[in-house]
Design a protein around this motif. Sequence first.
Motif: not given
Length: 90
Positions: A65-70
């Motif tokens: 679902h959410y794949v933040p870069e950091e």
Amino acid sequence: MASRAIKLTLYSSSTCSLCTTARENILRVQKKVNIHKPECPKEMADKYIFDVPVVHMNDQFLMQHYVPEETLLEAIKKFESTGKVERVGA
């Protein structure tokens, strides 16, 4: 110290805005790791059809679902130091 091989696999849909963001973040991180994109196996397409985006690292579930870069970078660094894939969220 030798680097560990990392393969990220993104199961996505062309109509999913979260997938677009996940892909963009993976592409930004790609300059630091080698990412391979194999053909999507049918069982994975069936499994994740309603849960994209999903990211696997070395064929193990990493996040969805959410794949933040950091967060992605942290997971890669953790794998490089321990050799273990640790699930993020979900």
